[in-house]
Design a protein around this motif. Structure first.
Motif, PDB file in Angstrom:
ATOM      1  N   CYS A   1       0.844  -1.184   0.000  1.00 21.22           N
ATOM      2  CA  CYS A   1       0.000   0.000   0.000  1.00 21.22           C
ATOM      3  C   CYS A   1       0.885   1.241   0.000  1.00 21.22           C
ATOM      4  O   CYS A   1       1.963   1.247   0.573  1.00 21.22           O
ATOM      5  CB  CYS A   1      -0.885  -0.012   1.239  1.00 21.22           C
ATOM      6  SG  CYS A   1      -1.854   1.484   1.441  1.00 21.22           S
TER       7      CYS A   1
ATOM      8  N   CYS B   1       0.471   2.309   3.855  1.00 20.58           N
ATOM      9  CA  CYS B   1       0.583   1.377   4.978  1.00 20.58           C
ATOM     10  C   CYS B   1       1.670   0.353   4.664  1.00 20.58           C
ATOM     11  O   CYS B   1       1.940   0.085   3.509  1.00 20.58           O
ATOM     12  CB  CYS B   1      -0.708   0.595   5.209  1.00 20.58           C
ATOM     13  SG  CYS B   1      -2.200   1.588   5.217  1.00 20.58           S
TER      14      CYS B   1
ATOM     15  N   CYS C   1      -6.064  -2.036  -0.423  1.00 18.15           N
ATOM     16  CA  CYS C   1      -5.506  -2.142   0.928  1.00 18.15           C
ATOM     17  C   CYS C   1      -6.649  -2.419   1.894  1.00 18.15           C
ATOM     18  O   CYS C   1      -7.599  -1.661   1.957  1.00 18.15           O
ATOM     19  CB  CYS C   1      -4.796  -0.855   1.332  1.00 18.15           C
ATOM     20  SG  CYS C   1      -4.242  -0.875   3.059  1.00 18.15           S
TER      21      CYS C   1
ATOM     22  N   CYS D   1      -6.687   0.568   4.782  1.00 18.81           N
ATOM     23  CA  CYS D   1      -7.068   1.964   4.589  1.00 18.81           C
ATOM     24  C   CYS D   1      -7.908   2.167   3.329  1.00 18.81           C
ATOM     25  O   CYS D   1      -8.290   3.287   3.022  1.00 18.81           O
ATOM     26  CB  CYS D   1      -5.833   2.859   4.532  1.00 18.81           C
ATOM     27  SG  CYS D   1      -4.944   2.728   2.973  1.00 18.81           S
TER      28      CYS D   1
HETATM   29 ZN    ZN Z   1      -3.277   1.154   3.241  1.00 17.17          ZN
END
Ligand code: ZN
Ligand code: ADP
Ligand code: ZN
Length: 807
Positions: free
Chosen positions: A523, A526, A541, A544
């Motif tokens: 991601c 992340c 992801c 998120c």
């Molecule tokens: Zn993410």
């Protein structure tokens, strides 16, 4: 001076500073404001809604500002709920104002602020300055930010320490203009609606405002329908943009309503002897109007709900009210209709899928005594039920009772505290009680009641473990389904019985890797790998919601050899279609359930036998009672076992036991086939044996040895920042400040959190184990004061008491 007329009031506001603020009361408000009423007050340059805690005549030493407006003529929170709020604020170390905001579904927000944009002269200056100025120049920074789009004063202030001063000088020079905006929203008054939005056509070329472009981009990357309100958090200004796009016929908007659907009407059963034996002590406790907590441990299909319903009857008979909490996903219209059929219009339902208006309606009805039975999810624990006599917490082990944002309370635990103060009875029900609750029986805090058998002595399903390592050795093939599972599914299809298949991971492939260089696609924001979702042709992801297109070459080495690895529920569905081309298959996971109603629609379709097989994530494991299901397959029992979390085994045990419990609930016996590569792991072995007691004892020993809950009180101090060095420095500072650890406390860390980067923030954590609650609370308070003292950003420190996940 008339009685009850005061000059000042102390108001709790939803701000990080955990103390009440004193305001003077103008003449017109003096005898009207009471504790528990909401008032609008000035706070800095803003107006805020807070809850009055106290009215008095103790003039403070400093000058006070006037309260502006009273929202409620009668208190919305009584003394009991105010006291509960204080307990939560203290126990979870959360600001009281934030707790109060969570408790009221009616919280209204008034934001008034300024928005700045560049004038043509400002734009010229910006271009000029950008050439000359260095990156650190505050004037250039403000101009650079405004060059892209207008920004609010509060946003600028957050981003730049000197923004205020710079802005004033830019305003004087005529480089920027200011616009005053004011938004006021009170669900008690304003008619808000729940709209779903879906892309209708790809937009034709042309110029669109930025918000509209962003919204279309989001919808293209996330196909399907979305709740417009939820989208606000993803795309700023999406509401207005959506309406404009709807007029251009690029999106469609449909009203979502959560009306009471008709579900299976529950026939009333006479309690069988086991149910009666469990009910009797509950009944006497309710009659005696004393606080007691019961743990109702009943195997799946043992008839716990009938016991709850009878307990509610007893409560109403004593003239008191009852509250039933259920996990988020379990509160379906079908479930609600059972309550309506039993208790009629004495029932109120509190569901997060309701619009603010609907929720406010229900809340007011409860408040006025119009309903005495309330069914709700986590926040239902705050329902203003009159004269509370009973709280039932169904599936008490369920994780959705824990709120994963401030205040991070556990609804089950709050229920017990509330009941204690009210002299009410609590019934915690589960087929797989949490270790904490079960251990409280041993400590004589709870009374254990057991339903060891299914209704009408139906047999528990037989569970078989299938060792997938052996399967591989024998077939030399890495396959999703073992031969045994395929054969069992085929038989069910022949006889017209139904099958449920669990794989607790959505998506098609759980990660995407380059065969040439080994790169795994992560991601943007992340430190987790993206999951491939085939129907949408996107990488997504799961933390998120960031999405991107599937790359055709490796982003690192440009190789074309991109591999899709790891199994998800979407792929299970596809492989099933290939194995059984004629089978009717439905899938239940967060990708197929986009609206709250869809969940019910899919389940209802399965219940009505429109499908032969239901594939899904843990969503299929919860509480469903579908008699024709005679086979439950677990595609991989191992997902989740490897999580870096001391509760991994407990969670695996619970999930497997719950899903196994879906089989053989009707007249036909059921079997459960569990595929695993860890057939010797105790959680899997004991779930297969459906031996809760053995699992409990083994797991309890492990917890005792490791000083994990329930043998210690735990908290997680999470430190986060967009800059890694800041997160590291702050957590180190905090760690130093807290060491040496006081007696009875052990501090682990600071260390990188298991997900070191999430939503563009770096994260470090300090895990705390304490032998004493008081000592723990004291330490957390010191940590919080330290952060306030050192002027940490308000979101930099997260305090999680009794954390359920440590990710
Ligand atoms: Zn993410
Ligand atoms: P649990 O929540 O313990 O898994 P439920 O409460 O859903 O179990 O009950 C399982 C099934 O048994 C339901 O269909 C319910 O209507 C039925 N049932 C419950 N109590 C009785 C009873 N005393 N006699 C006959 N059927 C019952
Ligand atoms: Zn590569």
């Amino acid at each position: 001076m008339p009685e009850g007329s005061f000059h000042y009031c102390d108001v709790s506001l939803p701000v990080p500073l955990d103390r009440p603020f004193t305001y003077s009361l103008p003449e017109t408000l003096r005898h009207r404001v009471k504790p528990g009423c909401r008032v609008i007050v000035p706070f800095g340059p803003r107006k805020m809604t807070g809850v009055t805690l106290r009215c008095h005549d103790d003039a403070p030493d400093v000058a006070t500002r006037d309260a502006l407006r009273l929202i409620d003529s009668e208190p919305v929170l009584d003394d009991e709920l105010l006291a509960l709020a204080r307990w939560i604020a203290n126990y979870y170390c959360a600001p009281l104002g934030e707790v109060l905001r969570t408790m009221l579904p009616l919280a209204n927000e008034i934001r008034s602020g300024k928005v700045y944009s560049l004038t043509p002269a400002g734009l010229d200056a910006a271009r000029q300055l950008l050439l000359d100025a260095g990156p650190e120049d505050p004037v250039a920074s403000v101009l650079r930010m405004l060059e892209k789009h207008p920004l609010s004063a509060s946003y600028l202030a957050k981003k730049l320490p000197l923004a205020d001063k710079v802005i004033r000088s830019l305003e004087r020079k005529g480089f920027i203009v200011v616009e005053h905006v004011r938004t006021e929203r009170d669900p008690l008054r304003a008619a808000s609606e729940n709209l779903r939005i879906e892309l209708e056509s790809e937009p034709i070329e042309g110029r669109f405002p930025k918000a509209e472009r962003e919204l279309v981009a989001f919808l293209t990357l996330h196909p399907g329908s979305h709740n417009l309100k939820d989208l606000e958090t993803q795309v700023r200004g999406s509401s207005a943009a959506a309406r404009s796009l709807a007029r251009k016929r690029i999106v469609t908007l449909t009203r979502e309503s959560v009306a009471q659907a008709s579900g299976p009407v529950r026939t009333r059963h006479a309690l069988n002897p086991a149910q009666q034996a469990a009910f009797d002590p509950i009944h006497s406790a309710i009659e005696s109007k004393q606080f007691r907590t019961f743990l109702l441990h009943g195997v799946t299909g043992s008839g716990k709900t009938e016991v709850y319903l009878n307990a509610i009857d007893s409560t109403l008979a004593t003239g008191r009210g009852a509250l039933l909490l259920v996990p988020e996903i379990a509160l379906t219209p079908a479930m609600a209709s059972q309550f309506f059929s039993r208790f009629g219009d004495r029932v109120s339902i509190l569901h997060s899928a309701f619009t603010d208006n609907e929720r406010a309606d229900q809340w007011r009805r409860i408040r006025s005594g119009g309903s005495s039975v309330v069914v709700g999810t986590r926040s239902g624990v705050f329902a203003p039920v009159h004269n509370l006599g009973l709280i039932v917490v169904d599936e008490e082990h369920d994780q959705s009772y824990k709120q994963e944002e401030t205040p991070r309370y556990n609804g089950r635990d709050v229920a017990i505290v509330r009941a204690q103060a009210a002299g009410a009875c609590v019934v915690l029900g589960s087929a797989t009680p949490s270790l904490e609750s079960r251990y409280n029986v041993e400590r004589a805090k709870y009374t254990l009641l057991e339903l060891p058998e299914r209704i009408e002595r139906r047999p528990m399903p037989t569970v078989e473990l299938i060792d997938m390592r052996e399967e591989f050795l024998e077939t030399r093939k890495q396959s999703t389904f073992s031969r045994r599972l395929l054969e069992a599914i085929g038989q069910r299809l022949d006889t017209g019985e139904q099958v449920m298949l669990l794989l607790n991971r959505r998506g098609f492939s759980s990660f995407v890797a380059c065969r040439a260089c080994g790169e795994r696609i992560q991601c943007r924001d992340c430190s987790v790998t993206l999951t491939y979702h085939r129907r949408d042709r996107r990488l997504l992801c799961h933390y998120c919601n960031y999405a991107e297109r599937v790359p055709s070459v490796c982003p690192k080495c440009r190789s074309e050899h991109i591999n899709f690895l790891g199994l998800g529920s979407e792929k299970v569905e596809e492989e099933l279609h290939r194995e059984f081309p004629r089978a009717r298959i439905a899938r239940l996971d967060r990708d197929t359930v986009t609206g709250k109603r869809q969940y019910e629609v899919i389940l209802q379709g399965f219940r009505e036998r429109n499908f032969d097989i239901l594939v899904g994530t843990q969503m299929i494991a919860k509480g469903h009672d579908i008699p024709n299901v005679t086979l439950v397959g677990v595609v991989s029992a191992d997902i989740g076992l490897g999580m870096p979390d001391f509760r991994a085994a407990e969670r695996t045990f619970q999930l497997l036991t719950q899903v196994a419990g879906r089989a053989g609930r009707g007249d036909l016996p059921g079997i459960v086939l569990v595929q695993t590569i860890n057939p010797d792991h105790y959680a899997i072995r004991m779930a297969a044996a459906q031996d809760y007691q053995a699992f409990y004892e083994k797991e309890l020993n492990f917890r005792r040895m490791m000083h994990y809950p329930p043998f210690s009180a735990m908290a997680n101090l999470l430190v986060r920042s967009e800059k890694q060095e800041d997160a590291l420095r702050l957590s180190t500072d905090l760690g130093r400040f807290l060491t040496p650890a006081p007696e009875k406390i052990k501090i682990m860390g600071p260390a990188e959190a298991p997900v070191p980067r999430l939503k563009n923030e770096f994260r470090y954590q300090l895990l705390i184990k304490a032998a004493s609650r008081v000592a723990l609370n004291d330490l957390l308070r010191r940590a919080r004061d330290f952060a306030l003292d050192k002027k940490w950003n308000a979101t930099a420190l997260v305090i999680d008491v009794d954390p359920l996940t440590l990710m």
